[in-house]
Design a protein around this motif. Structure first.
Motif, PDB file in Angstrom:
ATOM      1  N   TYR A 145      -0.120   0.408   7.582  1.00  8.88           N
ATOM      2  CA  TYR A 145       0.098  -0.928   7.023  1.00  8.88           C
ATOM      3  C   TYR A 145      -1.184  -1.762   7.090  1.00  8.88           C
ATOM      4  O   TYR A 145      -1.578  -2.406   6.105  1.00  8.88           O
ATOM      5  N   GLU A 146      -1.831  -1.744   8.237  1.00 10.83           N
ATOM      6  CA  GLU A 146      -3.029  -2.578   8.410  1.00 10.83           C
ATOM      7  C   GLU A 146      -4.156  -2.155   7.472  1.00 10.83           C
ATOM      8  O   GLU A 146      -4.890  -2.996   6.949  1.00 10.83           O
ATOM      9  N   VAL A 147      -4.278  -0.838   7.245  1.00 11.20           N
ATOM     10  CA  VAL A 147      -5.324  -0.355   6.344  1.00 11.20           C
ATOM     11  C   VAL A 147      -4.865  -0.451   4.888  1.00 11.20           C
ATOM     12  O   VAL A 147      -5.585  -0.948   4.026  1.00 11.20           O
ATOM     13  N   GLY A 148      -3.642   0.004   4.635  1.00  9.89           N
ATOM     14  CA  GLY A 148      -3.137   0.021   3.263  1.00  9.89           C
ATOM     15  C   GLY A 148      -2.995  -1.365   2.677  1.00  9.89           C
ATOM     16  O   GLY A 148      -3.505  -1.651   1.589  1.00  9.89           O
ATOM     17  N   ILE A 149      -2.295  -2.250   3.399  1.00  7.34           N
ATOM     18  CA  ILE A 149      -2.070  -3.609   2.907  1.00  7.34           C
ATOM     19  C   ILE A 149      -3.264  -4.503   3.217  1.00  7.34           C
ATOM     20  O   ILE A 149      -3.573  -5.445   2.484  1.00  7.34           O
ATOM     21  N   GLY A 150      -3.957  -4.213   4.309  1.00  7.66           N
ATOM     22  CA  GLY A 150      -5.107  -5.048   4.680  1.00  7.66           C
ATOM     23  C   GLY A 150      -6.356  -4.767   3.872  1.00  7.66           C
ATOM     24  O   GLY A 150      -7.180  -5.657   3.672  1.00  7.66           O
ATOM     25  N   GLU A 151      -6.519  -3.515   3.378  1.00  6.21           N
ATOM     26  CA  GLU A 151      -7.761  -3.164   2.698  1.00  6.21           C
ATOM     27  C   GLU A 151      -7.549  -2.499   1.338  1.00  6.21           C
ATOM     28  O   GLU A 151      -8.037  -2.982   0.317  1.00  6.21           O
TER      29      GLU A 151
END
Length: 498
Positions: free
Chosen positions: A132-138
């Protein structure tokens, strides 16, 4: 270069328009329908307020980030409540599970179903949090115009750990084996428009969003989000023109310089298509200006369409909570009848939202507001007698579960299906959720947000990056607006320099 025309007042169109207006562009949104919101329109009948489309408020951080772009907060516009239980899953008339919002309670529930699964749930959520942090964040904030955007070591190394090339179906079975738990964990994938075995494991981020970040509801209904976005857009100077259908985009020397509607003509320096991508390409542009051929579109894997019922009941309905998923029939059979052998489903799964369980304002006192959704294959013929057949089918199962009659208490009923998606939204093949999120339709493999033949024409919304759903649509609008600013500049900065 300061006149921007945005076609369509859905989430993505409003998002893009507001960002460009803040940057100094003179922005006009052209909307064919009588109210903004796209699929998230609303209507009132007999004291009931029915949200017409999206009913799940997930990824609250994306909404916060959207309003923060403009120095605002969600609480400036509407009141959010976290639902507890998050939702109910009905497996049979006598077996149902309420999913608690509290993680510790959820772990106890999992452990009661499959020994050792509470620890497995912790492990799963830890990996899903990273996704989530990588997918939605970046990842989703990239315009995905080229594979080279992902060619830096940091992102490539992350991509490998995101399980982009593994199927969600196989991935989830590394953690759980119980059939009920697998159904619970695979449920959010239904909203992505593909079967678990054809969906990248990356999308376990949806489970993290649902479990860790919560299922929420904006008091007054989902259209409150639209009202907030419209208020913010108009505050920034966006001009929203309703009941005005775009008929043609005029292109000269590879520049879209005019947009013609059924009422007026608008000069343009920038054009952003927030309406259905295929409609814009096939109906508003000449063939030589299109990104994709008709055969390209015909070979896309579409997410499902839906048969919807808006039902007003003059009594309270027992046993239901806000969100209710009826998994009382075989998921694999229903999925086959959507994706592999498209046809009207023999024994469909369905979903019932009863927002009046949370929000008394959406129904008269003592009454119930029901929103019923059956996922179906796109492009099916949906004559009235077919709709009525499925209404009776699901209402019989609903009544069997709740233990009392509902149909005799219905004082309002309206249906909405494939032909309505086509008529109201120019929806390609009458889809409800855009393109399926398969590996071959992810990121730069989706229809591009920029026209390759017209220098100042862009696209936003569920048929381009990052994909379908309300949070992705908000992101899509910001991503396309940022791409415009990157290529054509910030008008306010230009004025300041001058």
């Amino acid at each position: 270069m300061n006149k921007a025309i945005v076609i369509g007042a859905g989430f993505a169109g409003l998002s893009a328009a507001t960002k460009l207006a803040e940057a100094g562009y003179e922005v006009t949104i052209l909307e064919k329908n009588s109210m903004p919101g796209g699929r998230a329109r609303v209507f009132e009948e007999k004291g009931f307020t029915f949200d017409m489309g999206p009913s799940w408020y997930w990824m609250p951080d994306v909404f916060e980030r959207y309003f923060a772009e403009f120095g605002k907060k969600v609480t400036d516009y509407y009141e959010l409540v976290r639902l507890n239980p998050s939702y109910k899953v009905i497996f049979s008339p006598t077996e149902a599970i309420d999913l608690p919002a509290n993680l510790e309670e959820l772990k106890v529930l999992f452990e009661s179903i499959e020994k050792g699964s509470s620890k497995k749930l912790e492990d799963f959520l830890e990996e899903s949090k990273y996704k989530y942090e990588v997918g939605i964040g970046e990842f989703v904030w990239k315009p995905s115009l080229s594979i080279t955007e992902f060619f830096d070591y940091r992102l490539v190394s992350k991509a490998l750990s995101l399980d982009l090339f593994a199927s969600f179906g196989k991935y989830i079975r590394k953690f759980f084996s119980n059939r009920r738990l697998l159904q619970l964990m695979e449920f959010p994938i239904l909203f992505l428009g593909a079967t678990p075995r054809n969906t990248p494991a990356l999308y376990s981020l949806m489970n993290y969003a649902e479990i860790a970040l919560g299922t929420w509801y904006p008091m007054g209904g989902m259209h409150e989000i639209v009202k907030a976005m419209v208020l913010l857009a108009e505050e920034k100077g966006v001009n929203i023109r309703l009941n005005e259908a775009v008929k043609h985009i005029v292109v000269q020397d590879s520049i879209a310089n005019k947009v013609i509607t059924d009422i007026d003509e608008y000069e343009a320096d920038i054009v952003i298509g927030g309406a259905d991508y295929h409609h814009i390409e096939s109906r508003l542009l000449k063939q030589e200006h299109r990104n994709y051929s008709e055969s390209y579109w015909e070979n896309r894997t579409m997410a499902p369409s839906s048969l919807l019922f808006y039902v007003g009941v003059n009594r309270k309905v027992d046993k239901l909570i806000h969100h209710n998923l009826f998994f009382d029939e075989d998921f694999d059979v229903h999925a086959d009848e959507i994706y592999t052998h498209p046809q009207w489903p023999s024994k469909p799964l369905f979903y019932v939202s009863a927002p009046s369980k949370t929000d008394e304002s959406v129904a008269p006192q003592g009454a119930e507001n029901l929103f019923i959704l059956i996922p179906i294959a796109p492009d099916l013929a949906d004559e009235e007698e077919v709709r009525e057949k499925y209404y009776q089918m699901v209402m019989e199962r609903l009544e069997k579960y709740v233990g009392h009659g509902i149909r005799k208490h219905v004082i309002y009923k309206k249906s909405f299906a494939v032909s309505d998606f086509k008529n109201d939204y120019h929806s390609f093949r009458g889809n409800a959720y855009g393109l399926a999120n398969t590996l071959m339709q992810t990121a730069f493999l989706k229809p591009a947000l920029k026209n390759k033949k017209v220098k100042n024409l862009y696209y936003t919304g569920q048929l381009t990056v990052p994909g379908p759903g309300v949070p992705p649509s908000l992101i899509s609008g910001l991503v396309v607006a940022n791409q415009v600013l990157k290529e054509f500049g910030n008008v306010k900065k230009q004025v300041t320099i001058a």
